[in-house]
Motif scaffolding. Structure first.
Motif, mmCIF file in Angstrom:
data_model
loop_
_atom_site.group_PDB
_atom_site.id
_atom_site.type_symbol
_atom_site.label_atom_id
_atom_site.label_comp_id
_atom_site.label_asym_id
_atom_site.label_seq_id
_atom_site.Cartn_x
_atom_site.Cartn_y
_atom_site.Cartn_z
ATOM 1 N N ASP A 5 0.830 -1.212 0.000
ATOM 2 C CA ASP A 5 0.000 0.000 0.000
ATOM 3 C C ASP A 5 0.865 1.262 0.000
ATOM 4 O OD1 ASP A 5 -2.344 -1.525 0.073
ATOM 5 O OD2 ASP A 5 -2.415 -1.488 2.272
ATOM 6 N N SER A 6 1.926 1.239 0.797
ATOM 7 C CA SER A 6 2.817 2.405 0.865
ATOM 8 C C SER A 6 3.494 2.664 -0.469
ATOM 9 C CB SER A 6 3.884 2.194 1.939
ATOM 10 O OG SER A 6 3.299 2.085 3.202
ATOM 11 N N ILE A 7 4.000 1.601 -1.073
ATOM 12 C CA ILE A 7 4.674 1.762 -2.365
ATOM 13 C C ILE A 7 3.668 2.197 -3.427
ATOM 14 C CG2 ILE A 7 5.888 0.531 -4.213
ATOM 15 C CD1 ILE A 7 7.239 -1.142 -1.996
ATOM 16 N N ARG A 8 2.487 1.605 -3.419
ATOM 17 C CA ARG A 8 1.466 1.965 -4.417
ATOM 18 C C ARG A 8 1.071 3.437 -4.274
ATOM 19 N NH1 ARG A 8 -4.318 1.403 -5.653
ATOM 20 N NH2 ARG A 8 -4.496 0.495 -7.738
ATOM 21 N N ARG A 9 0.903 3.888 -3.049
ATOM 22 C CA ARG A 9 0.550 5.297 -2.813
ATOM 23 C C ARG A 9 1.676 6.213 -3.287
ATOM 24 N NH1 ARG A 9 -1.792 5.948 2.639
ATOM 25 N NH2 ARG A 9 -3.615 5.354 1.484
ATOM 26 N N TRP A 10 2.924 5.835 -2.997
ATOM 27 C CA TRP A 10 4.060 6.644 -3.427
ATOM 28 C C TRP A 10 4.130 6.701 -4.949
ATOM 29 C CZ3 TRP A 10 8.534 5.558 -6.191
ATOM 30 C CH2 TRP A 10 9.492 6.572 -6.196
ATOM 31 N N VAL A 11 3.955 5.554 -5.610
ATOM 32 C CA VAL A 11 3.987 5.519 -7.074
ATOM 33 C C VAL A 11 2.875 6.401 -7.644
ATOM 34 C CG1 VAL A 11 3.638 4.040 -9.095
ATOM 35 C CG2 VAL A 11 5.137 3.286 -7.260
ATOM 36 N N ALA A 12 1.681 6.310 -7.092
ATOM 37 C CA ALA A 12 0.559 7.131 -7.564
ATOM 38 C C ALA A 12 0.895 8.613 -7.436
ATOM 39 C CB ALA A 12 -0.707 6.792 -6.793
ATOM 40 N N GLU A 13 1.524 8.995 -6.331
ATOM 41 C CA GLU A 13 1.913 10.394 -6.155
ATOM 42 C C GLU A 13 2.915 10.813 -7.227
ATOM 43 O OE1 GLU A 13 3.406 10.773 -2.188
ATOM 44 O OE2 GLU A 13 1.432 10.447 -1.284
ATOM 45 N N GLN A 14 3.894 9.946 -7.509
ATOM 46 C CA GLN A 14 4.893 10.260 -8.520
ATOM 47 C C GLN A 14 4.266 10.392 -9.906
ATOM 48 O OE1 GLN A 14 8.012 11.058 -7.395
ATOM 49 N NE2 GLN A 14 6.921 10.685 -5.474
ATOM 50 N N MET A 15 3.205 9.630 -10.140
ATOM 51 C CA MET A 15 2.510 9.662 -11.430
ATOM 52 C C MET A 15 1.451 10.768 -11.476
ATOM 53 S SD MET A 15 1.985 5.549 -12.007
ATOM 54 C CE MET A 15 1.136 5.717 -13.581
ATOM 55 N N HIS A 16 1.288 11.493 -10.356
ATOM 56 C CA HIS A 16 0.240 12.520 -10.237
ATOM 57 C C HIS A 16 -1.127 11.901 -10.540
ATOM 58 C CE1 HIS A 16 3.372 15.513 -9.858
ATOM 59 N NE2 HIS A 16 3.936 14.995 -10.928
ATOM 60 N N LEU A 17 -1.388 10.773 -9.896
ATOM 61 C CA LEU A 17 -2.588 9.997 -10.151
ATOM 62 C C LEU A 17 -3.365 9.804 -8.858
ATOM 63 C CD1 LEU A 17 -4.115 8.189 -12.250
ATOM 64 C CD2 LEU A 17 -2.695 6.311 -11.410
ATOM 65 N N ASP A 18 -4.660 10.039 -8.897
ATOM 66 C CA ASP A 18 -5.528 9.776 -7.759
ATOM 67 C C ASP A 18 -6.209 8.429 -8.011
ATOM 68 O OD1 ASP A 18 -7.365 9.640 -5.721
ATOM 69 O OD2 ASP A 18 -8.387 11.509 -6.221
ATOM 70 N N PRO A 19 -5.809 7.384 -7.275
ATOM 71 C CA PRO A 19 -6.378 6.051 -7.506
ATOM 72 C C PRO A 19 -7.896 5.994 -7.321
ATOM 73 C CG PRO A 19 -4.421 5.894 -6.132
ATOM 74 C CD PRO A 19 -4.761 7.349 -6.267
ATOM 75 N N ASP A 20 -8.452 6.901 -6.522
ATOM 76 C CA ASP A 20 -9.898 6.901 -6.279
ATOM 77 C C ASP A 20 -10.696 7.386 -7.483
ATOM 78 O OD1 ASP A 20 -9.511 5.928 -3.691
ATOM 79 O OD2 ASP A 20 -9.320 7.959 -2.876
ATOM 80 N N THR A 21 -10.065 8.176 -8.335
ATOM 81 C CA THR A 21 -10.785 8.718 -9.494
ATOM 82 C C THR A 21 -10.218 8.221 -10.828
ATOM 83 O OG1 THR A 21 -9.391 10.697 -9.525
ATOM 84 C CG2 THR A 21 -11.439 10.805 -8.229
ATOM 85 N N ALA A 22 -9.178 7.412 -10.770
ATOM 86 C CA ALA A 22 -8.529 6.929 -11.993
ATOM 87 C C ALA A 22 -9.395 5.897 -12.698
ATOM 88 C CB ALA A 22 -7.176 6.324 -11.652
ATOM 89 N N GLY A 23 -9.242 5.836 -13.999
ATOM 90 C CA GLY A 23 -9.953 4.860 -14.806
ATOM 91 C C GLY A 23 -9.228 3.522 -14.816
ATOM 92 N N PRO A 24 -9.849 2.513 -15.409
ATOM 93 C CA PRO A 24 -9.258 1.170 -15.442
ATOM 94 C C PRO A 24 -7.876 1.124 -16.103
ATOM 95 C CG PRO A 24 -11.543 1.096 -16.160
ATOM 96 C CD PRO A 24 -11.179 2.531 -16.009
ATOM 97 N N ALA A 25 -7.678 1.855 -17.175
ATOM 98 C CA ALA A 25 -6.378 1.843 -17.851
ATOM 99 C C ALA A 25 -5.304 2.460 -16.955
ATOM 100 C CB ALA A 25 -6.462 2.593 -19.172
ATOM 101 N N GLU A 26 -5.642 3.558 -16.298
ATOM 102 C CA GLU A 26 -4.680 4.215 -15.406
ATOM 103 C C GLU A 26 -4.350 3.322 -14.209
ATOM 104 O OE1 GLU A 26 -5.673 8.909 -15.813
ATOM 105 O OE2 GLU A 26 -7.230 7.632 -14.928
#
Length: 56
Positions: A5-26
Motif C-alpha cells: 500500500d505504501s509503495i502503491r501510494r508513493w507511485v501514484a503520487e509520482q505519477m500525479h494519479l488519484d487512484p480513487d478517481t482513476a480509470g481502469p487503464a490508469e
C-alpha cells in the motif's frame, strides 16, 4: 498499511494519479509500475548485508 500500500501510494503520487478517481487503464498502469517498484525494493533489501530473510 502494508508495504504494498505504501509503495502503491508513493507511485501514484509520482505519477500525479488519484487512484480513487482513476480509470481502469490508469489503474492497470499504476499496478504495473507498482510491481516494478516492489521488485526493486526487494532487490535492494536482498543486497543489504544486514537483511536476513526468514527461512521456513
Amino acid at each position: 498499511m502494508t508495504t504494498h500500500d505504501s509503495i502503491r501510494r508513493w507511485v501514484a503520487e509520482q505519477m500525479h494519479l488519484d487512484p480513487d478517481t482513476a480509470g481502469p487503464a490508469e489503474l492497470g498502469r499504476l499496478d504495473e509500475v507498482t510491481a516494478a517498484a516492489e521488485a526493486g525494493y526487494l532487490r535492494a533489501l536482498l543486497h543489504l548485508r544486514e537483511y536476513r530473510p526468514l527461512v521456513g
